[in-house]
Design an enzyme around this catalytic site. Sequence first.
Site, PDB file in Angstrom:
ATOM      1  CD  GLU A   3       6.558  15.763   3.854  1.00  0.00           C
ATOM      2  OE1 GLU A   3       7.769  15.578   3.920  1.00  0.00           O
ATOM      3  OE2 GLU A   3       5.947  16.417   4.681  1.00  0.00           O
ATOM      4  CG  HIS A   4       6.840   8.468   4.455  1.00  0.00           C
ATOM      5  ND1 HIS A   4       5.801   7.569   4.356  1.00  0.00           N
ATOM      6  CD2 HIS A   4       7.448   8.214   5.624  1.00  0.00           C
ATOM      7  CE1 HIS A   4       5.799   6.801   5.405  1.00  0.00           C
ATOM      8  NE2 HIS A   4       6.787   7.170   6.209  1.00  0.00           N
ATOM      9  N   GLY A   5       5.625  12.183   5.416  1.00  0.00           N
ATOM     10  CA  GLY A   5       5.884  12.993   6.594  1.00  0.00           C
ATOM     11  C   GLY A   5       4.719  13.911   6.893  1.00  0.00           C
ATOM     12  CD  GLN A   8       1.930  10.817   5.326  1.00  0.00           C
ATOM     13  OE1 GLN A   8       2.955  10.373   4.860  1.00  0.00           O
ATOM     14  NE2 GLN A   8       1.235  10.166   6.229  1.00  0.00           N
TER      15      GLN A   8
END
Length: 132
Positions: A3-5, A8
């Site tokens: 994920e981008h968060g 990640q």
Amino acid sequence: MGEHGDHQFVAWSSAHVGGVPLLDYPQMKDVDLDALSHGVSRKAYRIIERKGATYYGIGACVASLCDTVLNNRRDIRPISCYSESYDAYVSMPAVVGSNGVEDIINVQLNEEEKKKMDNAVEAMKSVLSQCN
């Protein structure tokens, strides 16, 4: 990947340079991979502290992605796409061209990386379940 968060992660085991695994290079022997990964994942927060927002970076990424699609470059880009194996949209390398995501690159993950991917997917599904 993942994920981008906060969930990640870097798939170090699959990184290659010139066909050689990155981690086989002697220069990588003393690199603190966890610290490097953490620094990259927290970079957005440092940008926000200094500039107030990350929209310039987002704009540059969107412009580059539009160029990839409009010119059918078929670049391999880290992008959120549907994974049947996870039954979720996750960030992973994919071939992007004029038809959008044209092929997903199934990166071979080691056991630790598989756990990180599973954790990222579960975190995203948990958030999504609150929206339904």
